[in-house]
Design a protein around this motif. Structure first.
Motif, short mmCIF file in Angstrom:
data_model
loop_
_atom_site.label_atom_id
_atom_site.label_comp_id
_atom_site.label_asym_id
_atom_site.label_seq_id
_atom_site.Cartn_x
_atom_site.Cartn_y
_atom_site.Cartn_z
N ASN A 307 0.82 -1.21 0.00
CA ASN A 307 0.00 0.00 0.00
C ASN A 307 0.85 1.26 0.00
O ASN A 307 0.56 2.21 -0.72
N SER A 308 1.91 1.28 0.82
CA SER A 308 2.71 2.50 0.85
C SER A 308 3.45 2.66 -0.48
O SER A 308 3.64 3.78 -0.95
N SER A 310 2.26 1.70 -3.45
CA SER A 310 1.28 2.18 -4.43
C SER A 310 1.09 3.68 -4.28
O SER A 310 1.01 4.41 -5.27
N GLN A 311 0.98 4.12 -3.04
CA GLN A 311 0.80 5.56 -2.80
C GLN A 311 1.93 6.36 -3.43
O GLN A 311 1.70 7.31 -4.18
N ALA A 312 3.15 5.96 -3.11
CA ALA A 312 4.30 6.72 -3.60
C ALA A 312 4.34 6.68 -5.11
O ALA A 312 4.53 7.72 -5.77
N THR A 314 1.91 6.28 -7.25
CA THR A 314 0.83 7.10 -7.80
C THR A 314 1.22 8.57 -7.81
O THR A 314 1.06 9.26 -8.82
N LEU A 315 1.71 9.05 -6.68
CA LEU A 315 2.06 10.47 -6.57
C LEU A 315 3.15 10.84 -7.57
O LEU A 315 3.07 11.86 -8.25
N ILE A 316 4.16 10.00 -7.66
CA ILE A 316 5.30 10.35 -8.51
C ILE A 316 4.94 10.24 -9.99
O ILE A 316 5.28 11.11 -10.79
N ARG A 318 2.04 10.62 -11.44
CA ARG A 318 1.20 11.73 -11.86
C ARG A 318 2.01 13.02 -11.94
O ARG A 318 1.85 13.82 -12.86
N VAL A 333 13.21 13.91 -4.38
CA VAL A 333 12.16 12.93 -4.14
C VAL A 333 12.66 11.84 -3.18
O VAL A 333 11.98 11.46 -2.23
N GLU A 337 11.06 10.95 0.34
CA GLU A 337 10.34 9.70 0.49
C GLU A 337 10.96 8.83 1.58
O GLU A 337 10.27 8.05 2.22
N SER A 340 9.43 10.36 4.62
CA SER A 340 8.01 9.99 4.62
C SER A 340 7.84 8.54 5.02
O SER A 340 7.02 8.21 5.87
N THR A 390 7.90 2.61 0.13
CA THR A 390 7.84 4.01 -0.27
C THR A 390 8.98 4.35 -1.22
O THR A 390 8.79 5.02 -2.24
#
Lengths: 440, 440
Positions: A307-308, A310-312, A314-316, A318, A333, A337, A340, A390
């Motif tokens: 999950n973490s 996927s989050q990272a 997705t953000l990068i 986009r 980054v 990260e 984070s 991440t």
């Protein structure tokens, strides 16, 4: 079927009505239209229906239709045909259209060439506004492309673009050279679609000229095409995020077998990757037999890493797509990260530690005498795995882009699979250190 | 700092140059510009920098700037301010701007009201084109909104919209009523942003009028705003897919703590959900002790459910967002996804069965004497879990939309977590049936 008021309906509405009919009915309704209305309705239809319709029309009517489409709609129509059909229908075109269609089809799919509209009028800077208006009335068709007009020198080199409203907002006796602002924004015919989207947005344009390397004006691109291109690109990115090969047509128009095949491809790749988890788990089978309790936390721990990640990712991905980030920002980054990931890992790790302690304390579950060591193992593993997730999630898209691969390929499921396998190794290694001499 | 050619630079380029400077330097460069250039550059800046700049300007200069912005840019500027700052800067506005800004801010965030540009000129249908042009020269500002002009009756009710190019492409002695086509497409001030995006695309417009329920013309929306809105919406959808609360500003402009908080929220929710896997696994601890080999396939099996669920959710959420699917299609989707899930499950199940048989046959791993039963368990579980994942992934977005919740909220990680927990139950239940009397 729409009664006598049919011709008052907007072509877009007529097109969406036709789209919802059975094909036979759609064909009949379409054939009933006057030729010119056919052309405008046709341009609003989806390309699959366009192909079906043209196959059912007589060569004369198909020829009229294809020759009267705007050049961008024509190129897109031909781009989706098989080679044999393409040469058949290209023979219906007149010489000028045949040449420009073949030229534009020669450019790669990701270039803007397919969307060039060749219906534009060029003015000379010595004309007055009144002369220019008369010239436009004589030669310019009333289409979106006419929202901006172009000034070129005798050799056809582009000098400036002028919003057509300026011909109205300035007095007719002024010269074109007086209302030129001397700065124009143009696209090169080899530019990618992403570049075009970015330029249209940065400069708030509705039409942009397309030139070649010699600064010769080839045609224009209108913003309605750019809207469609941007939407398709986002759809493709979203589908890749979700771990599906991008569908070429909408979900509802994609056949069952194509849909299943496009999904199976990635699903099988991910499954093969995920098989390594069975190998990794097999490697630790002895540890699991000794401490079955370790197995209980496997899904929890590896999914947190996934999950973490996927989050990272997705953000990068986009931010890269919107050009908010470029490759040279990788160090920014990475630092960010790591911090984070550490913070997020500490949060999840603490919750995990508390969960085990609480269940033990309340006698909801018995983790044995070494429950505190198990809780510590879970805590440390979560910190490590979330950081690792991440970091991988944020760096893989950047590495892919560096290798000229579309970063969106590193979909959320792809990152999750990678982190699952490595996460298991991290978890059991930490367990081996902490539980050595007690459970293991 | 840009030398004497500064005023030839496009405002968008000047804005992006300022955006990359330190704030002090940016402020100085901005202050050096002539007032009118300040206004056009300001409208291209991101809203965070706009706020910082206005805070550093004198009330006079800030007032000039805010009063001369187009109304949509002004509304967006105010929407991001705190309540106290909002009332401070609203007092800088003249009466007319103050009223319209307060009116538009009263509409909800998802309505189009914030993006209405009130700079439009209304014509009477009895004017000739020449008279209309003279009227526009006197009253209409040279902005994107002027690409389309409006015809209204005496009461201000909208009769038609006319592309400004038609004033050029028709002879000046014609009456406006002769070039009207009597059909116009408009937005209602209470329409959502999605409706606006959809209408702009369906009708290929560059400007659209906004009316209220009495058909009175309130202003216009231009396509450059629609492009930005569509992009923001896709970004927000993509971030939700990835399991991040949507960031209000770009990744690089979002502070470390905001970024971490927005990520932690969903990560913790998913973690709490995923904790149920530990509970479920605990429930089957006895089975795992008896047959440790079952634990080896847990990550493989549950991740396959998660991946197929993410795929289905992604496809359905995007198709709903693009209005390719509506709620009444649920039965079509459900039938299709059950077949898809079954096919995909059979494919993965067969690969899993082969993997176990092959490893056993090649003596790469020893699954014991009951390896065939284990392989059968894995096969059946994969079929069941992939079907279940596909079905949940496709139905949850539809159910959420039915409950008026944004379907993108059922992000891929959310579906994956749900399928992880239920997948474990499916897996161990199937194992209990197949392995009863042998391993269990």
């Amino acid at each position: 079927m729409f009664g006598k008021d049919r011709y008052k309906i907007h072509p877009a509405e007529f097109a969406s009505a036709i789209d919802s009919m059975s094909f036979d009915h759609a064909l009949l309704s379409f054939m009933e239209l006057p030729y010119d209305t056919q052309v405008s309705v046709f341009s609003y239809l989806n390309v699959l229906l366009q192909h079906k319709l043209v196959r059912s029309l007589s060569p004369q009517r198909a020829g009229y239709l294809l020759n009267h489409l705007s050049s961008d709609d024509r190129t897109v129509f031909f781009s989706g045909l098989s080679v044999s059909e393409r040469s058949k229908y290209i023979s219906y075109l007149d010489e000028k259209n045949k040449k420009s269609t073949q030229d534009f089809l020669g450019y790669p799919k990701n270039s803007i060439a397919w969307h060039i509209d060749t219906n534009f009028t060029v003015l000379s800077k010595d004309m007055t506004i009144a002369e220019a208006s008369a010239h436009l009335r004589a030669f310019q068709k009333d289409t979106e492309a006419a929202n901006v007009i172009y000034v070129a020198d005798e050799a056809g080199k582009l000098l400036d673009d002028i919003q057509v409203r300026r011909l109205v907002l300035n007095v007719p006796t002024m010269k074109i050279s007086e209302i030129m602002d001397g700065s124009f924004v143009s696209l090169n015919v080899t530019d990618t679609k992403e570049t075009a989207i970015h330029k249209f947005k940065a400069y708030d344009r509705v039409v942009m000229p397309v030139i070649n390397d010699d600064n010769l004006l080839l045609g224009v691109i209108t913003i309605d095409d750019i809207m469609d291109i941007a939407e398709q690109k986002d759809t493709s990115d979203i589908q890749k995020f979700g771990g599906v090969e991008d569908l070429d047509y909408p979900y509802v128009k994609t056949g069952f077998f194509t849909l299943t095949r496009k999904r199976a491809t990635w699903l099988v790749i991910l499954f093969l990757g995920e098989m390594l988890t069975a190998t990794a788990m097999g490697h630790f089978e002895a540890e699991i037999s000794k401490a079955v309790v370790l197995a209980l936390f496997v899904p929890l721990i590896i999914s947190s890493g996934g999950n973490s990640g996927s989050q990272a990712a997705t953000l990068i991905i986009r931010a890269l797509a919107l050009k908010e980030l470029t490759l040279k920002d990788w160090w920014f980054v990475m630092r960010r990260e790591i911090f984070s990931g550490f913070t997020l890992g500490m949060i999840l790790g603490s919750i995990g530690f508390l969960r085990i302690s609480l269940w033990q304390y309340l006698h909801w579950f018995n983790y044995g005498e070494h429950w505190a060591l198990i809780a510590t193992t879970v805590f440390c593993s979560l910190v490590g795995i979330v950081m690792w997730g991440t970091l991988s999630g944020s760096m893989i898209p950047i590495v892919l882009k560096k290798c000229k691969i579309d970063p969106a390929t590193s979909s959320a499921p792809f990152v999750a699979t990678l982190v699952d396998v490595t996460g298991l190794v991290i978890y059991f290694s930490i367990a081996a250190v902490i539980l050595k001499g007690t459970l293991l």
